[in-house]
Enzyme design. Sequence first.
Site, PDB file in Angstrom:
ATOM      1  N   GLY A  12      65.652  16.007 -87.592  1.00  0.00           N
ATOM      2  CA  GLY A  12      64.483  16.516 -86.662  1.00  0.00           C
ATOM      3  C   GLY A  12      63.945  18.039 -86.921  1.00  0.00           C
ATOM      4  O   GLY A  12      65.006  18.580 -87.152  1.00  0.00           O
ATOM      5  N   ASP A 135      69.843  19.651 -80.200  1.00  0.00           N
ATOM      6  CA  ASP A 135      70.953  19.040 -79.276  1.00  0.00           C
ATOM      7  C   ASP A 135      71.971  19.860 -78.977  1.00  0.00           C
ATOM      8  O   ASP A 135      72.788  19.386 -78.158  1.00  0.00           O
ATOM      9  CB  ASP A 135      71.155  17.742 -79.937  1.00  0.00           C
ATOM     10  CG  ASP A 135      69.835  16.772 -80.057  1.00  0.00           C
ATOM     11  OD1 ASP A 135      69.020  17.197 -79.623  1.00  0.00           O
ATOM     12  OD2 ASP A 135      70.027  16.023 -81.076  1.00  0.00           O
ATOM     13  N   MET A 177      65.462  16.001 -73.929  1.00  0.00           N
ATOM     14  CA  MET A 177      66.208  15.207 -75.270  1.00  0.00           C
ATOM     15  C   MET A 177      67.549  15.574 -75.252  1.00  0.00           C
ATOM     16  O   MET A 177      68.153  16.335 -74.475  1.00  0.00           O
ATOM     17  CB  MET A 177      65.371  15.878 -76.516  1.00  0.00           C
ATOM     18  CG  MET A 177      64.218  14.797 -76.966  1.00  0.00           C
ATOM     19  SD  MET A 177      63.453  15.697 -78.430  1.00  0.00           S
ATOM     20  CE  MET A 177      62.420  14.482 -78.879  1.00  0.00           C
ATOM     21  N   ARG A 291      58.109   9.996 -59.622  1.00  0.00           N
ATOM     22  CA  ARG A 291      57.339   9.926 -61.079  1.00  0.00           C
ATOM     23  C   ARG A 291      58.307  10.487 -62.165  1.00  0.00           C
ATOM     24  O   ARG A 291      59.416  11.221 -61.976  1.00  0.00           O
ATOM     25  CB  ARG A 291      56.425  11.183 -60.770  1.00  0.00           C
ATOM     26  CG  ARG A 291      55.051  10.966 -59.843  1.00  0.00           C
ATOM     27  CD  ARG A 291      54.157   9.943 -60.400  1.00  0.00           C
ATOM     28  NE  ARG A 291      53.090   9.769 -59.373  1.00  0.00           N
ATOM     29  CZ  ARG A 291      53.021   8.977 -58.771  1.00  0.00           C
ATOM     30  NH1 ARG A 291      54.084   8.070 -58.125  1.00  0.00           N
ATOM     31  NH2 ARG A 291      51.760   8.760 -58.101  1.00  0.00           N
TER      32      ARG A 291
END
Length: 373
Positions: A12, A135, A177, A291
């Site tokens: 990524g 990450d 993430m 939400r």
Amino acid sequence: MPKSIGILTAGGDSPGLNAAIRGIGKAAIGRYDMQVIGFRDGFRGLMENRILRLDSRSLSGILTVGGTILGTSRDKPHRMPVGNRVMDMTDVMVDNYHRHHLDVLVCLGGGGTQKNALRLKQKGLNIITLPKTIDNDVAMTDVTFGFDTALSIATEAIDRLHSTAHSHHRIIVVEVMGHRAGWLALGAGIAGGADVILIPEIPYDVEIVAEAVRRRSRHGSNFSIVAVAEGAMTKEEAKALAEAEEQRRQAKDKASKQKAKEQLEALWSQHKGSTLRLAQQLEELTGLESRLTILGHLQRGGTPSAADRLLATRLGSACAELIHQGVCGVMVAARGDGVEPVPLEEVAGKRKLVPLDHPWVEAARAVGTCLGD
Ligand code: F6P
């Protein structure tokens, strides 16, 4: 003879990749008179021999630019989709490395890239890697570039969600993430003052999370921010995964290995959508409207932070120096203010998770944040 180096970016994309390419390239060309080429789209470009010459002109003006000028992909050398087939293309890559008379190939990437880089090293290539990923889960380095930028983006998002959660008396569940590590959710959750932070390293109980939200309501705060790492899981999910992983470790023959692998994949696939399910459960259990906001790829886009530009430049220029010294087969790790070359064998196949006694965990608990356990 000046040395020739190749660079590729894989996995990524991540803010700071261009700063790192620039750091390697400028130091290699300007200081050590090396020649530098880039391969496009990660290991696929190395396989297909698609190159970009990197010189002082192409390396200028990219420090602040997000993404990677080389392009990237998640292709693996040993399992590369080619036409309708998946093939081991490692030997083709080895040939292309030699075709360009490379002295070293630099691979910029996260955990997967470190493994792929080690495979190429085992084929006899001179490889150096740099640790990049939002990450922050690459082993043996203090930090990876990309993390600081993503941390700021996620924190700002949580800041912004606060006022709307407060105004509408809602629970806002925000998914962050981080793959299977909780660094990003924990860091952004603490910095953004989330009321609940859920990370994969600490499996949660939904009833405990609901009670934390209800307790806030009883004390007059009838809104809550729940920061959830995309890999966060309930205690039951964690147990099932641990059992499946154990079965895979114990599997002796090919058939039982395959069965255990499929079982693991099925569990991860069931995990998809779990943050939405959590938001729905919290609404039912607390009576507060909820939400869901999934930050997704927003966290990887745009200009790298000052800290990431600095880290990437530091690691990149150190990488050129190590190549000049003849060092290879290592990842250039960040260690305090300096760098340390770490053998790829010590990095590949490992994941740096949040230790349960990490100071961030302690700090979150100390300020009363619910971690779901
Ligand atoms: O590894 C970086 C990362 O952004 C993870 O946080 C996330 O799980 C994954 O990549 C998403 O991958 P893709 O861009 O292939 O959807």
